[in-house]
Design an enzyme around this catalytic site. Structure first.
Site, PDB file in Angstrom:
ATOM      1  N   ASN A   1      25.245  14.224 -27.262  1.00  0.00           N
ATOM      2  CA  ASN A   1      24.957  13.871 -28.682  1.00  0.00           C
ATOM      3  C   ASN A   1      24.234  14.562 -28.297  1.00  0.00           C
ATOM      4  O   ASN A   1      22.918  13.649 -28.216  1.00  0.00           O
ATOM      5  CB  ASN A   1      25.702  12.932 -29.234  1.00  0.00           C
ATOM      6  CG  ASN A   1      25.003  12.797 -30.537  1.00  0.00           C
ATOM      7  OD1 ASN A   1      24.678  13.533 -30.621  1.00  0.00           O
ATOM      8  ND2 ASN A   1      25.139  11.274 -30.886  1.00  0.00           N
TER       9      ASN A   1
ATOM     10  N   GLU B   1      31.803   5.421 -30.603  1.00  0.00           N
ATOM     11  CA  GLU B   1      31.933   6.937 -31.164  1.00  0.00           C
ATOM     12  C   GLU B   1      31.786   7.724 -29.867  1.00  0.00           C
ATOM     13  O   GLU B   1      32.767   8.215 -29.434  1.00  0.00           O
ATOM     14  CB  GLU B   1      30.388   7.393 -31.970  1.00  0.00           C
ATOM     15  CG  GLU B   1      30.548   7.365 -33.331  1.00  0.00           C
ATOM     16  CD  GLU B   1      29.542   7.271 -34.253  1.00  0.00           C
ATOM     17  OE1 GLU B   1      28.911   6.105 -34.146  1.00  0.00           O
ATOM     18  OE2 GLU B   1      29.391   7.924 -35.318  1.00  0.00           O
TER      19      GLU B   1
ATOM     20  N   HIS C   1      30.889  11.519 -40.356  1.00  0.00           N
ATOM     21  CA  HIS C   1      31.001   9.493 -39.340  1.00  0.00           C
ATOM     22  C   HIS C   1      32.731   9.481 -38.639  1.00  0.00           C
ATOM     23  O   HIS C   1      32.722   8.095 -38.728  1.00  0.00           O
ATOM     24  CB  HIS C   1      30.933   8.617 -40.408  1.00  0.00           C
ATOM     25  CG  HIS C   1      29.005   8.385 -39.930  1.00  0.00           C
ATOM     26  ND1 HIS C   1      28.601   8.158 -41.464  1.00  0.00           N
ATOM     27  CD2 HIS C   1      27.879   8.317 -39.415  1.00  0.00           C
ATOM     28  CE1 HIS C   1      27.128   7.860 -41.095  1.00  0.00           C
ATOM     29  NE2 HIS C   1      27.249   7.875 -40.247  1.00  0.00           N
TER      30      HIS C   1
ATOM     31  N   ARG D   1      17.865   8.600 -46.841  1.00  0.00           N
ATOM     32  CA  ARG D   1      18.962   9.716 -48.058  1.00  0.00           C
ATOM     33  C   ARG D   1      19.481   8.296 -49.154  1.00  0.00           C
ATOM     34  O   ARG D   1      19.711   7.555 -49.688  1.00  0.00           O
ATOM     35  CB  ARG D   1      20.439   9.322 -47.716  1.00  0.00           C
ATOM     36  CG  ARG D   1      19.759  10.778 -46.400  1.00  0.00           C
ATOM     37  CD  ARG D   1      21.480  11.284 -45.668  1.00  0.00           C
ATOM     38  NE  ARG D   1      21.088  12.024 -44.529  1.00  0.00           N
ATOM     39  CZ  ARG D   1      21.746  11.804 -43.517  1.00  0.00           C
ATOM     40  NH1 ARG D   1      22.735  10.656 -43.417  1.00  0.00           N
ATOM     41  NH2 ARG D   1      21.549  12.156 -42.331  1.00  0.00           N
TER      42      ARG D   1
ATOM     43  N   ARG E   1      29.693  15.828 -29.295  1.00  0.00           N
ATOM     44  CA  ARG E   1      29.540  15.333 -30.536  1.00  0.00           C
ATOM     45  C   ARG E   1      29.457  16.443 -31.200  1.00  0.00           C
ATOM     46  O   ARG E   1      28.407  17.170 -31.474  1.00  0.00           O
ATOM     47  CB  ARG E   1      28.866  13.988 -30.887  1.00  0.00           C
ATOM     48  CG  ARG E   1      29.233  13.560 -32.257  1.00  0.00           C
ATOM     49  CD  ARG E   1      27.995  13.415 -32.935  1.00  0.00           C
ATOM     50  NE  ARG E   1      27.678  13.155 -34.493  1.00  0.00           N
ATOM     51  CZ  ARG E   1      26.640  12.141 -34.753  1.00  0.00           C
ATOM     52  NH1 ARG E   1      25.141  12.306 -34.368  1.00  0.00           N
ATOM     53  NH2 ARG E   1      26.779  12.230 -36.591  1.00  0.00           N
TER      54      ARG E   1
END
Ligand code: ADP
Length: 409
Positions: free
Chosen positions: A10, A387, A183, A244, A94
């Site tokens: 990743n 993940e 996601h 965010r 990823r």
């Protein structure tokens, strides 16, 4: 002997996270992280798992992703798990943005790299780093299948009425402006694991997944298929996140530009890095926010309330989108750990058949578990996300069916 190991990479803008997994028994052999790539204070932490568990650290400058991956390869080799091992079946990467083009994990070749590159304008922070990671890994093991697993892929099943913004269709098409969602590997993994927890087939259950990490997103999954999600063209839309803003009137941007005199870059930074919980109270870590609330801090309480209010609106919206809901599931750092967030998000939603059992909710555990009372019409669950396991599983499924190995033999 068949190769059964998968290295998952990743690659972020200044970091590389990695895990080496063995898909024979889904065990993790090693995990690690390279941070602050390109700075003088770069740092690598490598942990060999299993019986010979040990952690090693390295300091000193690591100039770029190439040097970072070489350092990772050296650490793995020191544990007898080197990239040249015949047990290594593939590397799974990823990749954040796959647009509408990549609906599935894909074996990387030149055309795939070109397409990921073409998507840079819609993912300027993420895709370049992901590409660098893939190119570097290809340099180290050009003969090995490298698989790109896209954060957006799980959401490509969204119907047009959920994916379209209500703007001029020609402009939207020309600039590929639509809702993509992110996601996706987490939403896919967690919705499947929730079906398993309920003892039912994924095709038979409708689930609302709340992935609440530093970034946060909700999705509505009908029978294993994503039908709506809260993130959009970029990960800025939707829930209130660590830094965010999530949803707001787009006119806020015009206002800040015209009246506030801020530049587009300043507004971008404001909404992505200095908003959300951090913008509201100066902290983006839910643990710290809870400590401040316990100490009577009104600003932290307001941040918590704004966060939870948005979450409840999405739960209600996705109940309407799905019609029948079998489970609402919390995952990622906040979802898995913050019992107070779960309680506040579900409180008073008996209308939808939702309730939380206080005792079950208070239990701290790394296991998938129900937190609703037995009498509840809809299950409320906590399911830890994974993940890396999902990327490894998807990568290995692609490689083990033979096509990838043939391509690269
Ligand atoms: P990322 O999006 O970076 O992968 P994670 O899923 O690891 O994020 O979630 C990180 C966030 O989880 C932290 O910022 C923190 O707010 C929250 N978190 C982690 N542990 C706890 C805890 N015990 N209680 C409340 N919140 C927690």
């Amino acid at each position: 002997m068949t190769a059964t190991r998968v290295l998952v990479l990743n690659s972020g803008s200044s970091s590389v996270k990695y895990q080496l997994l063995d898909m024979r028994d889904h065990s993790r052999l090693a995990v690690g992280l390279v941070e602050r790539i390109g700075e003088r204070t770069s740092h690598l932490t490598h942990t060999r798992l299993g019986e010979e568990r040990a952690t090693r650290e390295r300091g000193g400058p690591i100039a770029d992703h190439g040097a970072a991956l070489e350092a990772v390869a050296e650490e793995l080799a020191a544990d007898g798990l080197g990239l040249d091992s015949p047990d290594l079946a593939a590397i799974g990467h990823r990749v954040v943005h796959g647009g509408m083009f990549f609906t599935e994990p894909t074996v990387v070749d030149e055309s795939v790299l070109t397409e990921i590159e073409r998507l840079i304008p819609v993912a300027p922070l993420h895709n370049p780093a992901n590409l660098t990671g893939i190119r570097t890994a290809l340099g180290l093991r050009p003969d090995l299948p490298q698989v790109a697993v896209f954060d957006t892929a799980f959401h490509t099943t969204m119907p047009e009425h959920a994916a379209r913004y209500a703007i001029d269709g020609r402009i939207a098409d020309r600039y590929r402006v639509r809702r993509y969602g992110f996601h996706g590997t987490s939403h896919a993994y967690v919705s499947r694991a929730t079906a398993e927890l309920l003892g039912r087939a994924p095709e038979d259950v409708n689930v609302i997944v709340l992935h609440l990490g530093n970034g946060a997103s909700a999705s509505a999954v009908r029978g294993g298929v994503c039908v709506d999600t809260s993130m959009g063209l970029t990960p800025l839309e939707g829930l209130v996140m660590g830094t965010r803003s999530g949803d707001m009137d787009p006119a806020v941007i015009f206002h800040l530009r015209r009246v506030g005199g801020m530049s587009m870059d300043e507004i971008d930074t404001l909404l992505n890095k200095r908003s959300g919980l951090f913008g509201l109270c100066g902290d983006n870590d839910m643990r710290e926010i809870q400590r401040r609330i316990d100490a009577g801090d009104a600003q932290a309480k307001l941040a918590f309330d704004v966060y939870v209010h948005r979450l409840r609106k999405y739960i209600g919206a996705y109940c309407a989108v799905l019609g029948r809901v079998d489970a609402v599931v919390f995952t990622a750092g906040v979802g898995e750990n913050a019992a107070a967030v779960r309680r506040a998000a579900i409180e008073g939603l008996e209308l939808f058949g939702l309730a939380v059992d206080e005792e079950r909710n208070a239990v701290r555990s790394g296991e998938a578990r129900l937190i609703s009372p037995d009498s509840a019409r809809v299950a409320v669950a906590v399911v830890p996300t994974d993940e890396e396991m999902e990327i490894a599983t998807q990568t290995y499924a692609l490689v083990a069916n033979g096509t990838a190995l043939e391509d690269h033999s």
